[in-house]
Design a protein around this motif. Sequence first.
Motif: not given
Length: 423
Positions: A235-239, A247-255, A317-323, A369-375
């Motif tokens: 997955w990609a966290a862009v911009s 937030i992106m790194i925390k979500a990745h750790q949880q994932l 990456a076919h899953l993209v989180c736009l920051c 999504v709202h935060d790292a957990e929901t992401l």
Amino acid sequence: MTALTAAYRVLASIALPFAARRTVAKLRQGGIDVHRTHERLGHATLERGLGDLVWIHAASVGESKSALILIERLLAMAPTAQILVTTGTASSAKVLAPRLPSRAFHQFAPLDGRGPIKRFLRHWRPQIGIFIESEIWPNLINCAHDQGVPLALLNARLSEGSARNWSRAPKTARDIFGLFGIIHTQDTRTARALGALGLTHARIGVNLKSVLLPPRINELARARLEKQFGPRPLWAAVSTHPGEDEIMIKAHQQLRQSHPNAALILVPRHPERARGIRLLCEGHSIAQRSLEEMPDIETSIYLADTLGETDLWFNLAHLVCLCGSFSDVGGHTPFEPAAAGAAILHGPHYSNFEEVYAKFSEAGASLQVHDAETLAESLDLLIRQPDHARALGENARPLAKAGLEELDRLAAQCLTLAGIERN
């Protein structure tokens, strides 16, 4: 001229020496040659060619990229014209200049002081000045108008705060915005706000960011990276902006608790932040693109700290989180990942694209999504349910289709205002 405009003119004159030093220093830090930094003081580094010249001014990377399709259409309609594109940042110059077609070229915009502006206009003598989005510089607009340059404001967007501020100075707003012969807005809110100020010629139209050029992808690089990452969740966290990388790194750790081999492509909006971001990635196996480090099957985070490659990440990456949507930035356009058929996720703060994201949500083309957990939870869901992810991307693609007919009408209006013949 209102008292507010007059006061701004005086303050701009006083601040010019300080602004010049600061601006030149920032461009030098961004890797711009010293002779080009003088363009900010109105000293051109290119000769003006013969014939008609269309001047397009944009603020930074996003605005200048959105102007590329307009540039293509203007050049097609006026085959003897040239286009000068001005921006203010080093990153915009690096991204834009290599993408400009023949008969289009880049210079840095003059600072908003009368000396730099007069030097700029005396050298370039444009037939029209086209300002993109909310790049409103009172001295630049007034001086251009005083010298007989027709003006157009395209893809205009006022945030709620900006609209509120302008409403407190309606006469000044009319004096400045009234100098534009064409005002084209990208959303209803801006059209209404300008209309309420008495600017009845403001019209909503096609959002330039929704009309896309074909993506620029190095297929060899894409194939190589795909092989290096291997068959695993990507997955990609862009911009990302400051505060969002965490937030992106925390979500990745949880994932990675449920998908231990998942990889994140982390794309900062401003690559110069890469050193600090890398420190945040402690504990992860990391590769950094600007250092020519290639990812492998063990890489957890790929720090994509380069400019001009977002199309590559959207397609890889076919899953993209736009920051920009997890902070007060106000979000970034979803049209580019939509064109790539990516499943789009975003945060709760997207005031810059409120109407756009409403359309995406209604079409089932994005997830908020709202935060790292929901992401992390949403990413986990999409990885476990690939059909759901594919449906998001398929629903997004039609929203990214070009509105070229409407864009052509807008380009034709600009050329008519400029008095430039069309073919």
